[in-house]
Design a protein around this motif. Structure first.
Motif, PDB file in Angstrom:
ATOM      1  N   ALA A 112       4.450   9.776  -8.809  1.00 33.90           N
ATOM      2  CA  ALA A 112       3.957   9.276 -10.097  1.00 33.90           C
ATOM      3  C   ALA A 112       5.117   9.085 -11.072  1.00 33.90           C
ATOM      4  O   ALA A 112       5.176   8.069 -11.785  1.00 33.90           O
ATOM      5  CB  ALA A 112       2.918  10.232 -10.672  1.00 33.90           C
ATOM      6  N   ARG A 113       6.047  10.021 -11.098  1.00 35.24           N
ATOM      7  CA  ARG A 113       7.221   9.885 -11.971  1.00 35.24           C
ATOM      8  C   ARG A 113       8.067   8.678 -11.557  1.00 35.24           C
ATOM      9  O   ARG A 113       8.589   7.948 -12.408  1.00 35.24           O
ATOM     10  CB  ARG A 113       8.050  11.160 -11.982  1.00 35.24           C
ATOM     11  N   THR A 172       0.845  -1.196   0.000  1.00 29.98           N
ATOM     12  CA  THR A 172       0.000   0.000   0.000  1.00 29.98           C
ATOM     13  C   THR A 172       0.877   1.241   0.000  1.00 29.98           C
ATOM     14  O   THR A 172       1.776   1.373   0.825  1.00 29.98           O
ATOM     15  CB  THR A 172      -0.919   0.000   1.236  1.00 29.98           C
ATOM     16  N   PHE A 173       0.605   2.137  -0.927  1.00 25.91           N
ATOM     17  CA  PHE A 173       1.313   3.405  -1.039  1.00 25.91           C
ATOM     18  C   PHE A 173       0.340   4.529  -0.700  1.00 25.91           C
ATOM     19  O   PHE A 173      -0.573   4.822  -1.474  1.00 25.91           O
ATOM     20  CB  PHE A 173       1.860   3.598  -2.463  1.00 25.91           C
ATOM     21  N   TRP A 174       0.525   5.129   0.473  1.00 27.79           N
ATOM     22  CA  TRP A 174      -0.361   6.212   0.904  1.00 27.79           C
ATOM     23  C   TRP A 174       0.013   7.490   0.179  1.00 27.79           C
ATOM     24  O   TRP A 174       1.183   7.840   0.078  1.00 27.79           O
ATOM     25  CB  TRP A 174      -0.283   6.381   2.424  1.00 27.79           C
ATOM     26  N   LEU A 175      -1.010   8.168  -0.345  1.00 32.02           N
ATOM     27  CA  LEU A 175      -0.769   9.370  -1.136  1.00 32.02           C
ATOM     28  C   LEU A 175      -0.364  10.543  -0.250  1.00 32.02           C
ATOM     29  O   LEU A 175      -0.938  10.735   0.820  1.00 32.02           O
ATOM     30  CB  LEU A 175      -2.033   9.768  -1.907  1.00 32.02           C
ATOM     31  N   PRO A 176       0.622  11.307  -0.723  1.00 32.10           N
ATOM     32  CA  PRO A 176       0.960  12.533   0.001  1.00 32.10           C
ATOM     33  C   PRO A 176      -0.114  13.589  -0.226  1.00 32.10           C
ATOM     34  O   PRO A 176      -0.916  13.482  -1.159  1.00 32.10           O
ATOM     35  CB  PRO A 176       2.293  12.952  -0.611  1.00 32.10           C
ATOM     36  N   LYS A 177      -0.106  14.593   0.608  1.00 38.27           N
ATOM     37  CA  LYS A 177      -1.100  15.656   0.498  1.00 38.27           C
ATOM     38  C   LYS A 177      -0.794  16.607  -0.657  1.00 38.27           C
ATOM     39  O   LYS A 177      -1.689  17.005  -1.406  1.00 38.27           O
ATOM     40  CB  LYS A 177      -1.156  16.434   1.813  1.00 38.27           C
ATOM     41  N   SER A 178       0.469  16.979  -0.812  1.00 39.06           N
ATOM     42  CA  SER A 178       0.812  18.005  -1.808  1.00 39.06           C
ATOM     43  C   SER A 178       0.825  17.428  -3.221  1.00 39.06           C
ATOM     44  O   SER A 178       1.241  16.293  -3.454  1.00 39.06           O
ATOM     45  CB  SER A 178       2.179  18.620  -1.500  1.00 39.06           C
ATOM     46  N   SER A 228       2.713  18.442  -5.637  1.00 34.10           N
ATOM     47  CA  SER A 228       4.086  18.295  -6.128  1.00 34.10           C
ATOM     48  C   SER A 228       4.679  16.953  -5.706  1.00 34.10           C
ATOM     49  O   SER A 228       5.344  16.273  -6.494  1.00 34.10           O
ATOM     50  CB  SER A 228       4.965  19.451  -5.655  1.00 34.10           C
ATOM     51  N   ARG A 229       4.420  16.524  -4.486  1.00 27.10           N
ATOM     52  CA  ARG A 229       4.935  15.227  -4.028  1.00 27.10           C
ATOM     53  C   ARG A 229       4.210  14.088  -4.728  1.00 27.10           C
ATOM     54  O   ARG A 229       4.814  13.062  -5.051  1.00 27.10           O
ATOM     55  CB  ARG A 229       4.773  15.120  -2.510  1.00 27.10           C
ATOM     56  N   ARG A 230       2.933  14.249  -5.019  1.00 31.86           N
ATOM     57  CA  ARG A 230       2.201  13.229  -5.777  1.00 31.86           C
ATOM     58  C   ARG A 230       2.819  13.057  -7.159  1.00 31.86           C
ATOM     59  O   ARG A 230       2.962  11.945  -7.659  1.00 31.86           O
ATOM     60  CB  ARG A 230       0.720  13.590  -5.901  1.00 31.86           C
TER      61      ARG A 230
END
Length: 87
Positions: free
Chosen positions: A67-68, A53-59, A61-63
């Motif tokens: 993704a990259r 499980t990869f919890w999504l960051p809030k920002s 830019s970090r998302r």
């Protein structure tokens, strides 16, 4: 920490999950479901299968950074020498 996931454990099942905390904030994640014997799950509706499980960051830019990184992983899967894997 190192986490090893072998190709034999991978499935094509990817889920978006959400969990609400006791503060009322809802967190989202992408989850890679791993192969798991049906004999381990009783009753059948009990979904406690193994997963990464990869919890999504809030920002945003970090998302985008994450993704990259996953896109680079996909490129490695596609471009690595064919004889270098396990089935």
């Amino acid at each position: 920490m190192r986490i090893n996931v072998y190709s034999q454990e991978l499935t094509d099942e990817v889920l978006m999950i959400d969990k609400q905390s006791n503060t009322g904030v809802t967190y989202h994640a992408a989850q890679l479901v791993l192969h798991s014997s049906p004999m381990l799950h009783h009753p059948p509706q009990d979904d406690d299968r193994s997963a990464v499980t990869f919890w999504l960051p809030k920002s945003q830019s970090r998302r985008e950074e994450m993704a990259r990184a996953f896109e680079r992983i996909a490129a490695i899967f596609r471009d690595a020498p064919p004889a270098s894997g396990l089935d």
